[in-house]
Design a protein around this motif. Structure first.
Motif, PDB file in Angstrom:
ATOM      1  N   MET A 134      30.195  38.538  -2.411  1.00  0.00           N
ATOM      2  CA  MET A 134      28.979  37.873  -2.824  1.00  0.00           C
ATOM      3  C   MET A 134      28.803  36.551  -2.079  1.00  0.00           C
ATOM      4  O   MET A 134      27.827  35.858  -2.303  1.00  0.00           O
ATOM      5  N   HIS A 135      29.758  36.223  -1.234  1.00  0.00           N
ATOM      6  CA  HIS A 135      29.645  34.992  -0.461  1.00  0.00           C
ATOM      7  C   HIS A 135      28.360  35.011   0.365  1.00  0.00           C
ATOM      8  O   HIS A 135      28.082  35.965   1.072  1.00  0.00           O
ATOM      9  N   GLY A 136      27.562  34.003   0.229  1.00  0.00           N
ATOM     10  CA  GLY A 136      26.323  33.923   0.984  1.00  0.00           C
ATOM     11  C   GLY A 136      25.120  34.543   0.292  1.00  0.00           C
ATOM     12  O   GLY A 136      23.999  34.457   0.790  1.00  0.00           O
ATOM     13  N   ALA A 137      25.338  35.206  -0.854  1.00  0.00           N
ATOM     14  CA  ALA A 137      24.208  35.810  -1.579  1.00  0.00           C
ATOM     15  C   ALA A 137      23.424  34.716  -2.312  1.00  0.00           C
ATOM     16  O   ALA A 137      24.003  33.740  -2.775  1.00  0.00           O
ATOM     17  N   PRO A 138      22.112  34.864  -2.410  1.00  0.00           N
ATOM     18  CA  PRO A 138      21.327  33.870  -3.148  1.00  0.00           C
ATOM     19  C   PRO A 138      21.716  33.833  -4.618  1.00  0.00           C
ATOM     20  O   PRO A 138      22.175  34.831  -5.172  1.00  0.00           O
ATOM     21  N   ARG A 139      21.564  32.678  -5.228  1.00  0.00           N
ATOM     22  CA  ARG A 139      21.843  32.512  -6.658  1.00  0.00           C
ATOM     23  C   ARG A 139      20.520  32.463  -7.402  1.00  0.00           C
ATOM     24  O   ARG A 139      19.570  31.835  -6.954  1.00  0.00           O
ATOM     25  N   LEU A 140      20.465  33.106  -8.532  1.00  0.00           N
ATOM     26  CA  LEU A 140      19.264  33.136  -9.362  1.00  0.00           C
ATOM     27  C   LEU A 140      19.519  32.301 -10.607  1.00  0.00           C
ATOM     28  O   LEU A 140      20.392  32.629 -11.407  1.00  0.00           O
ATOM     29  N   GLU A 141      18.780  31.213 -10.766  1.00  0.00           N
ATOM     30  CA  GLU A 141      18.909  30.332 -11.922  1.00  0.00           C
ATOM     31  C   GLU A 141      17.765  30.586 -12.893  1.00  0.00           C
ATOM     32  O   GLU A 141      16.709  31.078 -12.505  1.00  0.00           O
ATOM     33  N   ARG A 142      17.979  30.223 -14.160  1.00  0.00           N
ATOM     34  CA  ARG A 142      16.960  30.360 -15.204  1.00  0.00           C
ATOM     35  C   ARG A 142      16.369  31.773 -15.211  1.00  0.00           C
ATOM     36  O   ARG A 142      15.186  31.972 -15.336  1.00  0.00           O
ATOM     37  N   TRP A 143      17.219  32.780 -15.035  1.00  0.00           N
ATOM     38  CA  TRP A 143      16.765  34.167 -14.908  1.00  0.00           C
ATOM     39  C   TRP A 143      16.683  34.831 -16.267  1.00  0.00           C
ATOM     40  O   TRP A 143      17.258  34.374 -17.236  1.00  0.00           O
ATOM     41  N   ARG A 144      15.942  35.899 -16.316  1.00  0.00           N
ATOM     42  CA  ARG A 144      15.868  36.747 -17.509  1.00  0.00           C
ATOM     43  C   ARG A 144      15.497  38.154 -17.067  1.00  0.00           C
ATOM     44  O   ARG A 144      14.906  38.339 -16.003  1.00  0.00           O
ATOM     45  N   ALA A 145      15.824  39.129 -17.890  1.00  0.00           N
ATOM     46  CA  ALA A 145      15.435  40.508 -17.622  1.00  0.00           C
ATOM     47  C   ALA A 145      13.938  40.642 -17.867  1.00  0.00           C
ATOM     48  O   ALA A 145      13.373  39.970 -18.736  1.00  0.00           O
ATOM     49  N   SER A 146      13.291  41.473 -17.104  1.00  0.00           N
ATOM     50  CA  SER A 146      11.851  41.658 -17.219  1.00  0.00           C
ATOM     51  C   SER A 146      11.516  43.109 -16.914  1.00  0.00           C
ATOM     52  O   SER A 146      12.379  43.892 -16.535  1.00  0.00           O
ATOM     53  N   THR A 147      10.280  43.472 -17.087  1.00  0.00           N
ATOM     54  CA  THR A 147       9.821  44.813 -16.749  1.00  0.00           C
ATOM     55  C   THR A 147       8.635  44.701 -15.808  1.00  0.00           C
ATOM     56  O   THR A 147       7.977  43.669 -15.732  1.00  0.00           O
TER      57      THR A 147
END
Length: 72
Positions: free
Chosen positions: A1-14
């Protein structure tokens, strides 16, 4: 996962995605003639083949009044 973008304040959605429905034949998990709904539709030539999340499908005769895939 090194170098993968980080997702902050995320939630599941449809979301709405395109799928196909129809009578399947030659599927390893369903008997011939069973009506199914496919997983997400990713690509198709609109007449002969379709690629979904899980597999390729050969397209036979469309349902009467069905919309053409290549118009969208």
């Amino acid at each position: 996962m090194h170098g993968a973008p980080r997702l902050e304040r995320w939630r599941a959605s449809t979301r709405s995605v395109r799928v196909l429905t129809g009578e399947v034949h030659g599927h390893p998990n369903f008997p011939d003639g069973r009506r199914i709904t496919t997983s997400d539709l990713y690509a198709s030539d609109g007449r002969r083949w379709a690629r979904t999340l899980s597999r390729y499908f050969v397209l036979g005769q469309p349902d009467t009044g069905a919309e053409r895939l290549d118009r969208h």
